[in-house]
Scaffold this active site. Structure first.
Site, PDB file in Angstrom:
ATOM      1  N   ARG A  26       0.164   5.862 -18.210  1.00 25.14           N
ATOM      2  CA  ARG A  26       0.193   6.803 -17.164  1.00 25.14           C
ATOM      3  C   ARG A  26      -0.912   7.760 -17.508  1.00 25.14           C
ATOM      4  NH1 ARG A  26       5.783   6.682 -19.510  1.00 25.14           N
ATOM      5  NH2 ARG A  26       4.564   7.733 -21.011  1.00 25.14           N
ATOM      6  N   VAL A  96       2.619  11.136 -18.070  1.00 30.48           N
ATOM      7  CA  VAL A  96       1.175  10.983 -18.320  1.00 30.48           C
ATOM      8  C   VAL A  96       0.893  11.126 -19.813  1.00 30.48           C
ATOM      9  CG1 VAL A  96      -1.096  11.968 -17.879  1.00 30.48           C
ATOM     10  CG2 VAL A  96       0.569  11.817 -16.038  1.00 30.48           C
ATOM     11  N   ASP A  97       0.092  10.211 -20.345  1.00 27.01           N
ATOM     12  CA  ASP A  97      -0.212  10.207 -21.771  1.00 27.01           C
ATOM     13  C   ASP A  97      -1.595  10.743 -22.108  1.00 27.01           C
ATOM     14  OD1 ASP A  97       1.373   7.030 -21.753  1.00 27.01           O
ATOM     15  OD2 ASP A  97       2.266   8.925 -22.381  1.00 27.01           O
ATOM     16  N   VAL A  98      -2.550  10.600 -21.184  1.00 29.70           N
ATOM     17  CA  VAL A  98      -3.942  10.967 -21.459  1.00 29.70           C
ATOM     18  C   VAL A  98      -4.455  11.905 -20.371  1.00 29.70           C
ATOM     19  CG1 VAL A  98      -6.287  10.111 -21.817  1.00 29.70           C
ATOM     20  CG2 VAL A  98      -4.333   8.745 -22.596  1.00 29.70           C
ATOM     21  N   LYS A 130      -2.943  12.836 -25.443  1.00 30.96           N
ATOM     22  CA  LYS A 130      -4.342  12.654 -25.814  1.00 30.96           C
ATOM     23  C   LYS A 130      -5.214  13.363 -24.794  1.00 30.96           C
ATOM     24  CE  LYS A 130      -3.706   8.193 -28.084  1.00 30.96           C
ATOM     25  NZ  LYS A 130      -4.099   6.758 -28.097  1.00 30.96           N
TER      26      LYS A 130
END
Length: 213
Positions: A26, A96-98, A130
């Site tokens: 995501r 969301v990861d990034v 990240k």
């Protein structure tokens, strides 16, 4: 790996982002000038994963009750659908990861830090997100931008910074320009020259020719 250049290491960093974006993730992106810049890194990424797609990130509808997710597509132009979030924690941070940020007008305006940025970045890091910071402003190298982040009180590691000056150097390194024995004439700022110096490519022009028409 031992002996890798900075450009190769940066390429691997981008590859990890691209791989994540096409397998699980995501990903939320602050685009504006970021997308053209990321496209310029394609040679660095493809050197390590020739089959990796050039991805545009768009929201994908999830099943009933499922969390919103993001998927990549190569069938549309690089573009972003802007979502209006009623609950950022539920609709964004949890899914969301990034995060990819533009710099000018997003992190700072001129030499002034934009209100709320330290708290925002601190929050994202505390959640294990990240982050990458991109800019199409070539007046500085990554080292120069690192110094600017430091001067604003932001602890951003160099490997998270991607500038157009670095993109130019990364492209020349990936195409093995140095072996041609030719020089680069720089129509631009000192940041480009500093990045070319790091990969051992001879150049001339730049700020010294600023007064030439």
């Amino acid at each position: 790996a031992s002996g890798e250049t900075e450009a190769m290491q940066a390429g691997r960093s981008l590859l990890r982002v691209a791989t994540a974006a096409t397998t699980a993730p995501r990903v939320a992106m602050k685009l504006s000038s970021a997308l053209p810049l990321l496209a310029a890194f394609a040679p660095a990424v493809s050197a390590f994963a020739p089959s990796a797609p050039r991805a545009a990130f768009v929201p994908r509808a999830a099943g009933a009750g499922a969390a919103r997710s993001y998927s990549s597509t190569t069938s549309t132009a690089l573009a972003a659908n802007v979502l209006k979030l009623s609950d950022p924690n539920e609709e964004l941070l949890n899914d969301v990861d990034v995060f990819i940020f533009d710099c000018d007008g997003v992190i700072w305006r001129g030499d002034s830090l934009i209100d709320g940025i330290p708290e925002t970045l601190s929050k994202l890091r505390s959640l294990g997100k990240k982050m990458f910071f991109v800019t199409n402003n070539s007046t500085k190298s990554r080292k120069g931008y690192k110094s600017k982040f430091d001067s604003l009180g932001l602890d951003v590691p160099p490997e998270e910074i991607f500038s157009s000056s670095f993109a130019a150097a990364a492209y020349l390194e990936q195409t093995d320009f140095k072996s041609s024995g030719k020089k680069v004439y720089v129509i631009g700022e000192v940041g480009i020259g500093e990045e070319l110096d790091l990969i051992g490519v001879d150049w001339f022009g730049g700020p010294e020719d600023a007064g030439k028409a």
